[in-house]
Scaffold this motif. Structure first.
Motif, PDB file in Angstrom:
ATOM      1  N   GLY A 177       0.808  -1.207   0.000  1.00  0.00           N
ATOM      2  CA  GLY A 177       0.000   0.000   0.000  1.00  0.00           C
ATOM      3  C   GLY A 177       0.841   1.256   0.000  1.00  0.00           C
ATOM      4  O   GLY A 177       0.556   2.228  -0.698  1.00  0.00           O
ATOM      5  N   LEU A 178       1.894   1.256   0.800  1.00  0.00           N
ATOM      6  CA  LEU A 178       2.792   2.411   0.841  1.00  0.00           C
ATOM      7  C   LEU A 178       3.457   2.627  -0.508  1.00  0.00           C
ATOM      8  O   LEU A 178       3.610   3.756  -0.973  1.00  0.00           O
ATOM      9  N   TYR A 179       3.870   1.540  -1.141  1.00  0.00           N
ATOM     10  CA  TYR A 179       4.524   1.645  -2.445  1.00  0.00           C
ATOM     11  C   TYR A 179       3.540   2.189  -3.485  1.00  0.00           C
ATOM     12  O   TYR A 179       3.877   3.084  -4.264  1.00  0.00           O
ATOM     13  N   TRP A 180       2.302   1.649  -3.468  1.00  0.00           N
ATOM     14  CA  TRP A 180       1.283   2.135  -4.407  1.00  0.00           C
ATOM     15  C   TRP A 180       0.987   3.610  -4.188  1.00  0.00           C
ATOM     16  O   TRP A 180       0.907   4.400  -5.117  1.00  0.00           O
ATOM     17  N   SER A 181       0.868   4.005  -2.895  1.00  0.00           N
ATOM     18  CA  SER A 181       0.540   5.385  -2.574  1.00  0.00           C
ATOM     19  C   SER A 181       1.648   6.332  -3.008  1.00  0.00           C
ATOM     20  O   SER A 181       1.379   7.467  -3.410  1.00  0.00           O
ATOM     21  N   SER A 182       2.898   5.901  -2.923  1.00  0.00           N
ATOM     22  CA  SER A 182       4.011   6.787  -3.240  1.00  0.00           C
ATOM     23  C   SER A 182       4.293   6.874  -4.738  1.00  0.00           C
ATOM     24  O   SER A 182       4.885   7.843  -5.207  1.00  0.00           O
ATOM     25  N   THR A 183       3.893   5.875  -5.502  1.00  0.00           N
ATOM     26  CA  THR A 183       4.210   5.854  -6.924  1.00  0.00           C
ATOM     27  C   THR A 183       3.037   6.218  -7.812  1.00  0.00           C
ATOM     28  O   THR A 183       3.230   6.703  -8.913  1.00  0.00           O
ATOM     29  N   MET A 184       1.791   6.005  -7.351  1.00  0.00           N
ATOM     30  CA  MET A 184       0.613   6.257  -8.183  1.00  0.00           C
ATOM     31  C   MET A 184       0.340   7.754  -8.280  1.00  0.00           C
ATOM     32  O   MET A 184       0.471   8.487  -7.292  1.00  0.00           O
ATOM     33  N   LYS A 185      -0.041   8.210  -9.461  1.00  0.00           N
ATOM     34  CA  LYS A 185      -0.383   9.604  -9.702  1.00  0.00           C
ATOM     35  C   LYS A 185      -1.812   9.683 -10.246  1.00  0.00           C
ATOM     36  O   LYS A 185      -2.254   8.808 -10.987  1.00  0.00           O
ATOM     37  N   VAL A 186      -2.517  10.731  -9.865  1.00  0.00           N
ATOM     38  CA  VAL A 186      -3.865  10.947 -10.379  1.00  0.00           C
ATOM     39  C   VAL A 186      -3.773  11.415 -11.822  1.00  0.00           C
ATOM     40  O   VAL A 186      -3.109  12.417 -12.128  1.00  0.00           O
ATOM     41  N   GLN A 187      -4.434  10.689 -12.717  1.00  0.00           N
ATOM     42  CA  GLN A 187      -4.328  10.966 -14.155  1.00  0.00           C
ATOM     43  C   GLN A 187      -5.620  11.476 -14.764  1.00  0.00           C
ATOM     44  O   GLN A 187      -5.599  12.116 -15.809  1.00  0.00           O
ATOM     45  N   ARG A 188      -6.754  11.184 -14.153  1.00  0.00           N
ATOM     46  CA  ARG A 188      -8.032  11.558 -14.758  1.00  0.00           C
ATOM     47  C   ARG A 188      -9.096  11.675 -13.656  1.00  0.00           C
ATOM     48  O   ARG A 188      -8.918  11.148 -12.553  1.00  0.00           O
ATOM     49  N   VAL A 189     -10.193  12.354 -13.980  1.00  0.00           N
ATOM     50  CA  VAL A 189     -11.319  12.513 -13.053  1.00  0.00           C
ATOM     51  C   VAL A 189     -12.589  12.051 -13.751  1.00  0.00           C
ATOM     52  O   VAL A 189     -12.833  12.409 -14.909  1.00  0.00           O
ATOM     53  N   GLN A 190     -13.373  11.239 -13.078  1.00  0.00           N
ATOM     54  CA  GLN A 190     -14.657  10.805 -13.633  1.00  0.00           C
ATOM     55  C   GLN A 190     -15.747  11.018 -12.591  1.00  0.00           C
ATOM     56  O   GLN A 190     -15.499  10.964 -11.383  1.00  0.00           O
ATOM     57  N   PHE A 191     -16.970  11.257 -13.090  1.00  0.00           N
ATOM     58  CA  PHE A 191     -18.075  11.656 -12.226  1.00  0.00           C
ATOM     59  C   PHE A 191     -19.223  10.661 -12.336  1.00  0.00           C
ATOM     60  O   PHE A 191     -19.418  10.019 -13.369  1.00  0.00           O
ATOM     61  N   GLU A 192     -19.995  10.572 -11.262  1.00  0.00           N
ATOM     62  CA  GLU A 192     -21.211   9.770 -11.267  1.00  0.00           C
ATOM     63  C   GLU A 192     -22.231  10.405 -10.336  1.00  0.00           C
ATOM     64  O   GLU A 192     -21.884  11.122  -9.399  1.00  0.00           O
ATOM     65  N   GLY A 193     -23.508  10.151 -10.615  1.00  0.00           N
ATOM     66  CA  GLY A 193     -24.580  10.643  -9.749  1.00  0.00           C
ATOM     67  C   GLY A 193     -25.118  12.006 -10.120  1.00  0.00           C
ATOM     68  O   GLY A 193     -26.097  12.464  -9.525  1.00  0.00           O
ATOM     69  N   ASN A 194     -24.500  12.693 -11.087  1.00  0.00           N
ATOM     70  CA  ASN A 194     -24.968  14.039 -11.431  1.00  0.00           C
ATOM     71  C   ASN A 194     -26.064  13.982 -12.484  1.00  0.00           C
ATOM     72  O   ASN A 194     -26.008  13.199 -13.430  1.00  0.00           O
ATOM     73  N   HIS A 195     -27.081  14.814 -12.281  1.00  0.00           N
ATOM     74  CA  HIS A 195     -28.191  14.938 -13.234  1.00  0.00           C
ATOM     75  C   HIS A 195     -28.403  16.401 -13.601  1.00  0.00           C
ATOM     76  O   HIS A 195     -28.317  16.760 -14.771  1.00  0.00           O
ATOM     77  N   PHE A 196     -28.664  17.227 -12.599  1.00  0.00           N
ATOM     78  CA  PHE A 196     -28.892  18.647 -12.862  1.00  0.00           C
ATOM     79  C   PHE A 196     -27.589  19.373 -13.204  1.00  0.00           C
ATOM     80  O   PHE A 196     -27.573  20.225 -14.085  1.00  0.00           O
ATOM     81  N   VAL A 197     -26.527  19.076 -12.494  1.00  0.00           N
ATOM     82  CA  VAL A 197     -25.248  19.732 -12.757  1.00  0.00           C
ATOM     83  C   VAL A 197     -24.536  18.981 -13.880  1.00  0.00           C
ATOM     84  O   VAL A 197     -24.423  17.759 -13.852  1.00  0.00           O
ATOM     85  N   VAL A 257     -25.034  20.679  -6.094  1.00  0.00           N
ATOM     86  CA  VAL A 257     -24.154  19.684  -5.478  1.00  0.00           C
ATOM     87  C   VAL A 257     -24.291  19.772  -3.962  1.00  0.00           C
ATOM     88  O   VAL A 257     -23.877  20.758  -3.344  1.00  0.00           O
ATOM     89  N   LYS A 258     -24.855  18.746  -3.374  1.00  0.00           N
ATOM     90  CA  LYS A 258     -25.017  18.695  -1.919  1.00  0.00           C
ATOM     91  C   LYS A 258     -23.804  18.062  -1.265  1.00  0.00           C
ATOM     92  O   LYS A 258     -23.275  18.566  -0.273  1.00  0.00           O
ATOM     93  N   HIS A 259     -23.357  16.921  -1.796  1.00  0.00           N
ATOM     94  CA  HIS A 259     -22.158  16.251  -1.294  1.00  0.00           C
ATOM     95  C   HIS A 259     -21.338  15.750  -2.478  1.00  0.00           C
ATOM     96  O   HIS A 259     -21.887  15.387  -3.522  1.00  0.00           O
ATOM     97  N   ALA A 260     -20.022  15.726  -2.297  1.00  0.00           N
ATOM     98  CA  ALA A 260     -19.112  15.149  -3.286  1.00  0.00           C
ATOM     99  C   ALA A 260     -18.177  14.191  -2.550  1.00  0.00           C
ATOM    100  O   ALA A 260     -17.368  14.620  -1.732  1.00  0.00           O
ATOM    101  N   ASP A 261     -18.339  12.908  -2.823  1.00  0.00           N
ATOM    102  CA  ASP A 261     -17.486  11.881  -2.211  1.00  0.00           C
ATOM    103  C   ASP A 261     -16.385  11.504  -3.196  1.00  0.00           C
ATOM    104  O   ASP A 261     -16.667  11.137  -4.337  1.00  0.00           O
ATOM    105  N   ILE A 262     -15.131  11.563  -2.735  1.00  0.00           N
ATOM    106  CA  ILE A 262     -13.983  11.362  -3.612  1.00  0.00           C
ATOM    107  C   ILE A 262     -13.257  10.072  -3.242  1.00  0.00           C
ATOM    108  O   ILE A 262     -13.002   9.813  -2.066  1.00  0.00           O
ATOM    109  N   SER A 263     -12.922   9.281  -4.251  1.00  0.00           N
ATOM    110  CA  SER A 263     -12.128   8.075  -4.046  1.00  0.00           C
ATOM    111  C   SER A 263     -11.124   7.953  -5.185  1.00  0.00           C
ATOM    112  O   SER A 263     -11.334   8.490  -6.274  1.00  0.00           O
ATOM    113  N   ILE A 264     -10.015   7.253  -4.927  1.00  0.00           N
ATOM    114  CA  ILE A 264      -8.953   7.084  -5.910  1.00  0.00           C
ATOM    115  C   ILE A 264      -8.823   5.606  -6.261  1.00  0.00           C
ATOM    116  O   ILE A 264      -8.758   4.748  -5.376  1.00  0.00           O
ATOM    117  N   GLU A 265      -8.800   5.319  -7.550  1.00  0.00           N
ATOM    118  CA  GLU A 265      -8.637   3.951  -8.034  1.00  0.00           C
ATOM    119  C   GLU A 265      -7.161   3.648  -8.285  1.00  0.00           C
ATOM    120  O   GLU A 265      -6.364   4.561  -8.528  1.00  0.00           O
TER     121      GLU A 265
END
Length: 249
Positions: free
Chosen positions: A34-54, A88-96
């Motif tokens: 986990g430490l190795y993954w956390s130190s080497t992985m970089k955020v490359q893209r953003v994707q959204f789900e749950g939005n209708h009005f926005v 937008v009432k809440h935005a929950d963020i997770s990293i794959e």
């Protein structure tokens, strides 16, 4: 010999330390991975789900640093930026593990369409004003008696809290939800007043006990309106316990 061997094997089977050592080893390896993954992985893209009005285009306006390690990102600030957007009432963020940031949007739901002269906008149960989105209209009651602008101002008065409680009760009652088209606050003792979508008959609900009064309206609608019609009625007062007062045209 055989008895001694069986005795030794029995002791080994009852000894928990080999299992504990194995579990610690597996946990340690998982932590290192986990430490190795956390130190080497970089955020490359953003994707959204749950939005209708926005729209996704509006969500993409929120600045998210790309090519950065998740350990170096301020997720609280990013979440707050998303939650500044209308709806937008809440935005929950997770990293794959593949470097994707998933943003799950929970939206505010319109409870009424606020009419203030030529200005129109939705409001939710907390009094948050929400702009109309072309092509995404919602079938909710019209609401009068409150200022629609500025958009950033939240309706926080005791009067609106009472009206919000009434709107919540209306949406929970199928008959009321289907028969009430307009709602307003009367500065007199009438409190919450509404109009039926059929013939525009005035319904007077007062300032509380809305669930019970809406049940009375449901019963009156089923037992009287459906039998005798609503055409001759001008107003129906549901404020009084044990009785419904009607006035005809």
């Amino acid at each position: 010999m055989t008895e001694n061997k069986q005795h030794t094997e029995s002791q080994n089977s009852r000894n928990p330390w080999p299992w504990i050592a194995g579990a610690v080893l597996v946990l340690g390896l998982a932590t290192l991975a986990g430490l190795y993954w956390s130190s080497t992985m970089k955020v490359q893209r953003v994707q959204f789900e749950g939005n209708h009005f926005v729209s996704e285009e509006d969500l993409q306006l929120v600045e998210v640093p790309m090519g950065m390690s998740p350990d170096s990102m301020n997720f609280g600030a990013i979440r707050k930026d998303f939650e500044q957007l209308p709806y937008v009432k809440h935005a929950d963020i997770s990293i794959e593990p593949n470097g994707s940031m998933n943003v799950k949007i929970s939206e505010r739901q319109p409870m009424a369409l606020l009419i203030d002269g030529a200005n129109k906008m939705y409001i939710d149960g907390a009094g948050i004003k929400l702009p109309l989105v072309p092509g995404k209209m919602v079938d909710v009651p019209l609401l009068y008696g409150f200022n629609a602008k500025p958009l950033q101002d939240t309706l926080r008065s005791n009067v609106f809290e009472t009206v919000s409680n009434f709107l919540t009760a209306v949406h929970s009652n199928n008959v009321a939800d289907a028969t009430i088209s307009e709602i307003a606050w009367s500065s007199s003792n009438e409190g919450v007043v509404a109009l039926t979508n059929q013939n525009g008959v005035k319904l007077i609900f007062g300032k509380g006990d809305f669930e019970n009064r809406l049940r009375n309206w449901e019963a009156f609608y089923g037992e009287v309106i459906k039998q005798k019609g609503i055409e001759k009625m001008r107003s129906i007062d549901l404020r009084f316990e044990g009785q419904i007062v009607t006035r005809e045209k």
